[in-house]
Scaffold this motif. Sequence first.
Motif, PDB file in Angstrom:
ATOM      1  N   LYS A  75      31.064  37.024  13.380  1.00 42.69           N
ATOM      2  CA  LYS A  75      31.399  35.687  13.857  1.00 42.69           C
ATOM      3  C   LYS A  75      30.091  35.052  14.290  1.00 42.69           C
ATOM      4  O   LYS A  75      29.073  35.735  14.389  1.00 42.69           O
ATOM      5  N   VAL A  79      30.628  32.975  19.971  1.00 41.82           N
ATOM      6  CA  VAL A  79      32.036  33.337  20.127  1.00 41.82           C
ATOM      7  C   VAL A  79      32.263  34.840  19.971  1.00 41.82           C
ATOM      8  O   VAL A  79      33.402  35.279  19.923  1.00 41.82           O
ATOM      9  N   TYR A  80      31.187  35.634  19.922  1.00 39.09           N
ATOM     10  CA  TYR A  80      31.343  37.096  19.896  1.00 39.09           C
ATOM     11  C   TYR A  80      32.315  37.517  20.991  1.00 39.09           C
ATOM     12  O   TYR A  80      32.183  37.080  22.141  1.00 39.09           O
ATOM     13  N   ASP A  81      33.253  38.404  20.651  1.00 33.70           N
ATOM     14  CA  ASP A  81      34.077  38.945  21.714  1.00 33.70           C
ATOM     15  C   ASP A  81      33.919  40.453  21.831  1.00 33.70           C
ATOM     16  O   ASP A  81      34.639  41.092  22.589  1.00 33.70           O
ATOM     17  N   ASP A 154      33.766  22.911  24.110  1.00 38.22           N
ATOM     18  CA  ASP A 154      34.960  22.663  23.300  1.00 38.22           C
ATOM     19  C   ASP A 154      35.108  23.616  22.130  1.00 38.22           C
ATOM     20  O   ASP A 154      36.163  23.692  21.523  1.00 38.22           O
ATOM     21  N   GLU A 156      36.099  26.655  20.274  1.00 38.98           N
ATOM     22  CA  GLU A 156      37.128  27.643  20.627  1.00 38.98           C
ATOM     23  C   GLU A 156      36.493  29.013  20.856  1.00 38.98           C
ATOM     24  O   GLU A 156      35.811  29.545  19.994  1.00 38.98           O
ATOM     25  N   GLY A 157      36.719  29.571  22.058  1.00 37.54           N
ATOM     26  CA  GLY A 157      36.260  30.924  22.352  1.00 37.54           C
ATOM     27  C   GLY A 157      34.781  31.060  22.627  1.00 37.54           C
ATOM     28  O   GLY A 157      34.249  32.167  22.600  1.00 37.54           O
ATOM     29  N   SER A 159      32.205  31.875  24.757  1.00 37.36           N
ATOM     30  CA  SER A 159      32.126  32.440  26.105  1.00 37.36           C
ATOM     31  C   SER A 159      30.770  32.159  26.744  1.00 37.36           C
ATOM     32  O   SER A 159      30.600  32.326  27.947  1.00 37.36           O
TER      33      SER A 159
ATOM     34  N   GLY B  41      40.769  33.495  14.775  1.00 36.35           N
ATOM     35  CA  GLY B  41      40.047  32.482  15.538  1.00 36.35           C
ATOM     36  C   GLY B  41      39.487  33.134  16.778  1.00 36.35           C
ATOM     37  O   GLY B  41      38.362  33.600  16.792  1.00 36.35           O
ATOM     38  N   ASN B  42      40.298  33.183  17.796  1.00 32.41           N
ATOM     39  CA  ASN B  42      39.858  33.819  19.023  1.00 32.41           C
ATOM     40  C   ASN B  42      41.055  34.256  19.820  1.00 32.41           C
ATOM     41  O   ASN B  42      42.080  33.591  19.823  1.00 32.41           O
ATOM     42  N   MET B  43      40.913  35.402  20.474  1.00 31.86           N
ATOM     43  CA  MET B  43      42.037  35.961  21.206  1.00 31.86           C
ATOM     44  C   MET B  43      42.503  35.079  22.346  1.00 31.86           C
ATOM     45  O   MET B  43      43.596  35.219  22.832  1.00 31.86           O
ATOM     46  N   ARG B  44      41.660  34.182  22.803  1.00 31.09           N
ATOM     47  CA  ARG B  44      42.007  33.419  23.995  1.00 31.09           C
ATOM     48  C   ARG B  44      42.356  31.983  23.681  1.00 31.09           C
ATOM     49  O   ARG B  44      42.246  31.114  24.522  1.00 31.09           O
ATOM     50  N   MET B  45      42.809  31.716  22.431  1.00 32.78           N
ATOM     51  CA  MET B  45      43.151  30.347  22.081  1.00 32.78           C
ATOM     52  C   MET B  45      44.425  29.893  22.796  1.00 32.78           C
ATOM     53  O   MET B  45      45.337  30.689  23.010  1.00 32.78           O
ATOM     54  N   GLN B  49      45.674  25.063  20.309  1.00 33.57           N
ATOM     55  CA  GLN B  49      44.608  25.477  19.400  1.00 33.57           C
ATOM     56  C   GLN B  49      45.167  26.328  18.267  1.00 33.57           C
ATOM     57  O   GLN B  49      44.746  26.196  17.122  1.00 33.57           O
ATOM     58  N   LYS B 119      37.571  40.488   5.407  1.00 36.43           N
ATOM     59  CA  LYS B 119      36.655  39.405   5.049  1.00 36.43           C
ATOM     60  C   LYS B 119      36.115  39.591   3.640  1.00 36.43           C
ATOM     61  O   LYS B 119      34.902  39.539   3.420  1.00 36.43           O
TER      62      LYS B 119
END
Lengths: 551, 348
Positions: A75, A79-81, A154, A156-157, A159, B41-45, B49, B119
């Motif tokens: 990613k 936005v790396y998680d 803004d 998304e994600g 951090s 997308g992201n776990m925290r959407m 979103q 991917k």
Amino acid sequence: MTITNPSRIHPAAKMHAEELAEGKISRREFLTRATALGVTTAAAYNMIGATPAEAGGHAKMGGTIRYQMEVRGLKEPRVYDWPQIANLMRGNFEYLVEYNNDGSVRGMLLESWDVSDDAKTVVLNVRTGVMWDDGTELTAEDVARNIAGWCEKDVEGNSMAGRMNTLIDPDTNVAIEGAIEVVDSHTVRLNLPKPDITIMVGMADYPAAIIPADFDADDIINSQGTGPFKLMELEVGVKARLERKPDHTWWGTEIYGGPFLDAIEYIDYGTDPSAFLAAFDAEEIDSLYESVGEFIDVMDSLELERSEVVTGATMVIRTNQATEVDGKAIYADKRVRQAFALSVNNDVVLELGYGNRGVPAENHHVAPVHPEYAELPKPEYNPEKALALMEEAGMADFEHELISIDDDWRKNSTDAAAAMMRDAGLNIKRTILPGSTFWNDWAKYPFSSTSWNHRPLGVQVLALAYRSGEAWNESAFSNAEFDSLLGEGLSIADADARREVMAKIQMVMQEEGVIVQPYWRSLYNHSRPGWVGTGIHISYEHHHYKWAMAA
Amino acid sequence: MGLFILRRVGVMLLTALCLTFIVFFLTNLYPNLEKLAKTQGNMRMTDEQVDSWLSERGYLDPLPVKYGRWLGVVPGWTFEDPDDGKVRGRCIEPGMDPAEAPRYCGILQGDWGFSTVFKDEVGTVTANRLALTGKLMFWVMVLMVPSALLIGVLAGMREGSKLDRSLSTFSIASTATPEYVSGVIFITLLASSSGVKWFKGTATSAADNATFENFFLPVLTIALYGVGYIARMTRASMTEVMTAQYIRTARLKGVSFRNIVLKHALRNALIAPFTVIMLQFPWLLNGVVIVETLFNYKGFGWTLVQAAGNNDIELLLACSVAAVFVVLVTQLISDIGYVFLNPRIRIA
């Protein structure tokens, strides 16, 4: 051309050196604080008359290491998680500063930095001679562009927005006009509207990778970078291969030494430690991402080399105060939350769930290794009172569902805590979810356990995880007193002064029963003999340039 | 014969169509889509979103339309980003000019879609993983079929003899031991520091370079489970043949026991096990899930687990098609093979 006067040492750093001499703080705390104030690691060691311990020295060139790690999809960095994603790209995308196991922060793409006494101006001196793959030099513009990117709240994600919060204009959700100022080709000045002491350590965190101007989020693997390694092969869930860029001169060779290895192979063995054990037995891997639980002892018996680091990494059992169960936000009631905390004896969870590999924690998520840690009395363990509170809240008959991930230590620790809650007379049901589904909703479960990684300053994790409205606020904790105290704490550069505020913050956390936090973990990993520098990092970072075969 | 095969292919296409539609329907239920959006997308959407993420990618269109897109009979979705005016779409590869992109891109056009978890192109992923499981299956068959037939024939030759009793006991025991038990026992005894280290307890490296050392244990684990079953079938069939009139006649004529078994009994006794062996293929394809996970061998079963766990819609569909294909092709082979084993059976 740089603004920093080499002989100038931040007055607070001198004060910390005295504190260390008086035994008020530990060496690790001193190094974290002094280096965060812009003192170089070497100078910080000098101030206290010590020499830094380095793993290298007996390294030889060449070789390929096979490293067990989950191989996740790429990613864009902000936005790396997962630290694993950062490790895949870390050889290519480098960082401004680097956090090390001894608690110090040292410059990578920054030659040095300087924090003003009021902690409202930070001057970043970009290292000269750092080259992108296309032959252009890394400039202050690149650094400023990346910082501005981190500030885009803004996205998304993103951090990094939490770490750069002070720089963000709350009306536009991007960086404040004029806050990121390019002074000359290699100098960036951050003008903060209010003091912030966490900016520099925030830049060491894994999503803070510096990416080029032509970065394309659809084609990350082929992106250019400044680092010595390139990701050549990536099969998500299977394996990844990093190779040293041919004919590449790395800026860090002269300064820090390395890189030594020709290639790094990451192999994914899933999440079951018994698979890691089989892989060691089969001689298919040389080093492990992390050794956990009872497998630490098993691996010890295999003639592997163990490395250990004491951290502020932890597991918390938290309630989500906003999630509704059967149409009612049951954990909005403070008494219910307090009952959980009262019913669990943290020492027992440490012993049963984690084999005493750590130190007991005190339900406020500030670790003794953090410089501003304020010592409070041990949290009360009182099962009778817990039951009484639960009855008072009218929840005595309610069955609380306690969710955890299906792994070794988190499952066992949560089981141990659940057993104690049951002993106290609370009605607990345990649910264990597989790793592939657990994280989908991790922040929303009404009652669950979550692991948290170490962060250098105590205020940092509080700002990320407990401030109102933060993306990672999994407890949905929203408390005006806490928010204002934390804001105050975040503006005090001096850790001793901050500790007074910290004591109040810690007490709010305990009083509100936000989390049951049983222990702080020590982290371990194992490597086969013959490798140097592959020991575990305090926040799971892989500094590939330090890894080598022993000469 | 040609008509028979044609009819079978027709049945296969119809089955694949029905099965994929069911899988498509289930994976497109809203909670599953939400999960997909969050992992991708992201776990925290937030919920808004998630909705915008899904609708931008055409996931919220009516089910028949989406299914048609996958088949390639309905044009793919396109979406123009209001921020930068960039056009994205199902059929637009990264770097491709949206104006030049084809309108249709489904399996009819040979495009199996994009795997969200790996991917990569679904076609590539499925082909790679099927090839790895194929390798595993081949060696399982090489070990399982001859040993099972041998055990079954030896046991069935003389019903009730000591040889029969001991081989039958072995067959029952091996079939009654599930793979997750035998696999763990083998690893502990033969591939770890607590036993002897003859083999390797993980088959990860066998994907690139299979050796006896790293590949034998998974092969043995799967084969052992099937051996007992096929051997029991062969034995039952063999004992029945051995009591037939023509065997008695042959014996009365003075044909040696060896010749009776090899020339007269064996061919007839193999008809029933042949079907069972053919049935083992589809069973293996999905049954390898446990062994592949246990030995960390990244084949088809492992892919199925990953795809299901992450709601990777297009990969799951491709897996279903592959499964249908393998089941029906092996059944076709089994039916045709019958004709050669038993001349009394004719295929119209």
